[in-house]
Write an enzyme that holds these catalytic residues in place. Structure first.
Site, PDB file in Angstrom:
ATOM      1  N   ARG A  43       1.095   1.552  11.792  1.00 21.07           N
ATOM      2  CA  ARG A  43       1.845   0.956  12.860  1.00 21.07           C
ATOM      3  C   ARG A  43       1.490   1.435  14.231  1.00 21.07           C
ATOM      4  NH1 ARG A  43       7.350  -1.621  11.359  1.00 21.07           N
ATOM      5  NH2 ARG A  43       6.195  -3.123  12.747  1.00 21.07           N
ATOM      6  N   ALA A  80       0.869  -1.209  -0.047  1.00 19.67           N
ATOM      7  CA  ALA A  80      -0.027   0.105  -0.107  1.00 19.67           C
ATOM      8  C   ALA A  80       0.841   1.237  -0.095  1.00 19.67           C
ATOM      9  CB  ALA A  80      -0.934   0.230   0.964  1.00 19.67           C
ATOM     10  N   ALA A 123      11.606   1.819  -0.508  1.00 21.59           N
ATOM     11  CA  ALA A 123      11.014   0.566  -1.231  1.00 21.59           C
ATOM     12  C   ALA A 123       9.683   0.394  -1.021  1.00 21.59           C
ATOM     13  CB  ALA A 123      11.841  -0.677  -0.405  1.00 21.59           C
ATOM     14  N   GLY A 175       9.301   8.015   3.669  1.00 20.18           N
ATOM     15  CA  GLY A 175      10.509   7.890   4.269  1.00 20.18           C
ATOM     16  C   GLY A 175      11.329   6.636   3.790  1.00 20.18           C
ATOM     17  N   HIS A 189      15.503   3.908   9.741  1.00 19.53           N
ATOM     18  CA  HIS A 189      15.577   3.277  10.776  1.00 19.53           C
ATOM     19  C   HIS A 189      17.171   3.235  10.868  1.00 19.53           C
ATOM     20  CE1 HIS A 189      11.320   1.445  11.125  1.00 19.53           C
ATOM     21  NE2 HIS A 189      11.629   2.594  11.965  1.00 19.53           N
ATOM     22  N   SER A 231       4.447   3.989   4.031  1.00 16.70           N
ATOM     23  CA  SER A 231       5.478   4.355   4.708  1.00 16.70           C
ATOM     24  C   SER A 231       6.518   5.434   4.105  1.00 16.70           C
ATOM     25  CB  SER A 231       6.393   3.401   5.085  1.00 16.70           C
ATOM     26  OG  SER A 231       7.465   3.693   6.212  1.00 16.70           O
ATOM     27  N   GLU A 282      10.500   3.712  18.025  1.00 14.97           N
ATOM     28  CA  GLU A 282      10.659   2.736  17.086  1.00 14.97           C
ATOM     29  C   GLU A 282      11.195   1.177  17.170  1.00 14.97           C
ATOM     30  OE1 GLU A 282       9.221   3.560  13.430  1.00 14.97           O
ATOM     31  OE2 GLU A 282       8.309   4.794  14.692  1.00 14.97           O
ATOM     32  N   CYS A 331      15.068  -6.330  10.027  1.00 17.77           N
ATOM     33  CA  CYS A 331      13.801  -5.857  10.249  1.00 17.77           C
ATOM     34  C   CYS A 331      12.822  -7.034  10.734  1.00 17.77           C
ATOM     35  CB  CYS A 331      12.998  -5.001   9.165  1.00 17.77           C
ATOM     36  SG  CYS A 331      13.566  -3.471   8.615  1.00 17.77           S
TER      37      CYS A 331
END
Length: 446
Positions: free
Chosen positions: A140, A21, A29, A26, A252, A24, A176, A370
């Protein structure tokens, strides 16, 4: 006396609503693959295959369950009314982006699930967990309650484990989780140094900050986690991530650095004050010299590091050094592939590189690192956890069959409004909690 300890990896099992979707900002990918058709079955099987390879090598490999999606309680809280079919129809018509957000399978990236401090570092000598509020992204920010229930179901013995609620869900305390936290030590059972990396100082507008993309982690959040976990100054270092790296797509710190034992593998553009960060770590590190493996921009430009997710790799102990478990994309970027060939020949703790196929996750911006939450456990603590989530040959076979029975092999944005999808998800998750012995952790089970 130092207790023997291991670093267990708890990977997120990819959920049945895995989709693209592009939620995110930033995350390069994630945005570049928006609206592509996803394959949830393949994604889950790729994740399980990665877990199995590491378990077969002798690493303690655990599993964290996916969350219920689409999340109807969130839609009700946003004013959508009626039965579940009517709610899904209404949100799909009114705002498909909201539907995509409450359907995201992003909890599979368990590096963001929580921050974990081992008992060797904490004041009360228990393992401490704080679920990340993930307040920077709506999709998130709805994860931490179920994450907390999952962690309590797995690490339930209060004599060994301490659980904290997520920090207040406001930008000033944006957290995070372990994606911005790594631990360095001489041995896992020894007291170590916990490196907290932040992107901005929320209460100081004049402090350095990125300009293009938002900084998701604040210094204030990192300090709060350290206080909650009972860490003294001897066990914590706070380092600012280079704002230029964030603006280059390093959303991150685990996209630009990874640590294990006494080794910190990082890009030269990772930290705002590299020399001070290294000095602060070495000052606190007992029983070992810090092995800083620095990758220059000449060796690997930061754009190539982001494209390949070189640093979003798992760094694992082996009998004769360390293994870097990299995503397959690292062999598709020339500078990175060349660097990896040089790395294993160089005089560093990293003696081996292995490639893992996690392409379905990578298209959403999540590599091997991740997908896992690291938890250091001594022998007593390992014995005290819910063993039903530890991957064995039998559990791998059972979960593979479970995925093949319940997951679709294609999922588009339009499919998220299908009420049958919600039924399929709930049936699958209800069965999964039985397989893993977790009890009732989902809203539909309570």
């Amino acid at each position: 006396m130092v207790k023997h300890a291991v670093e267990a990896n708890f990977d997120g099992l990819v959920g049945p609503t895995h989709n693209y979707a592009g939620l995110s900002w930033g995350n390069v990918a994630s945005k570049s693959n928006v609206n592509a058709v996803a394959n949830p079955r393949e994604a889950a099987l790729q994740g399980l295959a990665k877990m199995k390879r590491l378990a077969d090598r002798g690493y303690v490999q655990g599993i964290l369950p996916p969350h219920e999606r689409p999340h109807i309680p969130t839609l009700r809280a946003l004013g959508f009314e009626g039965n579940e079919r009517q709610i899904l129809e209404a949100v799909a018509k009114a705002d498909p982006t909201i539907l995509a957000a409450v359907s995201s399978a992003s909890c599979m990236w368990t590096a963001n699930a929580a921050t974990v401090s081992p008992s060797a570092d904490t004041a009360d000598h228990r393992v401490h967990f704080t679920p990340a509020n993930l307040s920077a992204k709506f999709h998130r920010s709805i994860e931490h309650q179920v994450t907390g229930r999952s962690l309590k179901a797995i690490f339930g013995d209060e004599s060994y484990f301490a659980h904290h609620p997520a920090l207040p869900s406001v930008s000033h305390f944006g957290d995070e989780g372990a994606a911005n936290h790594t631990r360095l030590c001489s041995r896992y059972g020894e007291p170590g140094v916990e490196l907290f990396v932040y992107g901005q100082v929320a209460f100081n507008e004049s402090a350095p900050a990125p300009g293009k993309y938002p900084a998701r982690q604040t210094l204030e959040a990192s300090r709060a986690i350290a206080r909650l976990h009972g860490l003294t100054d001897r066990h914590a270092v706070f380092a600012q991530q280079n704002p230029a790296a964030i603006d280059a797509g390093v959303f991150h710190n685990d996209v630009i650095a990874v640590g294990n034992g006494n080794c910190l593998f990082y890009h030269e553009q990772a930290f705002l004050d590299e020399a001070r960060v290294l000095a602060d770590i070495q000052e606190r590190l007992t029983g070992a010299e810090l092995e800083a493996v620095r990758v220059s921009s000449t060796q690997v430009p930061i754009e190539d590091a982001v494209a390949s997710y070189l640093f979003n790799s798992q760094l694992l102990n082996t009998a004769d050094g360390m293994l870097l478990a990299v995503p397959g994309e690292c062999r598709e970027v020339a500078s990175v592939s060349r660097y990896l060939d040089e790395l294993v020949k160089a005089d560093t703790p990293i003696t081996a590189v292995e490639v893992f196929d996690v392409k379905q996750s990578m298209r959403n911006g999540g590599g091997p690192a991740c997908l896992r939450l690291r938890v250091v456990l001594n022998d007593d603590e390992l014995h005290a956890i819910n063993r039903g989530v530890i991957l064995t040959d039998a559990l791998y076979e059972r979960l593979t069959s479970w995925v093949e029975a319940h997951y679709r092999d294609q999922l588009s944005q339009q499919d998220l409004a299908d009420p049958m999808l919600l039924e399929e998800v709930r049936k699958a998750l209800d069965e999964l909690t039985g397989i893993l012995g977790l009890g009732s952790i989902y809203d539909f089970q309570l």
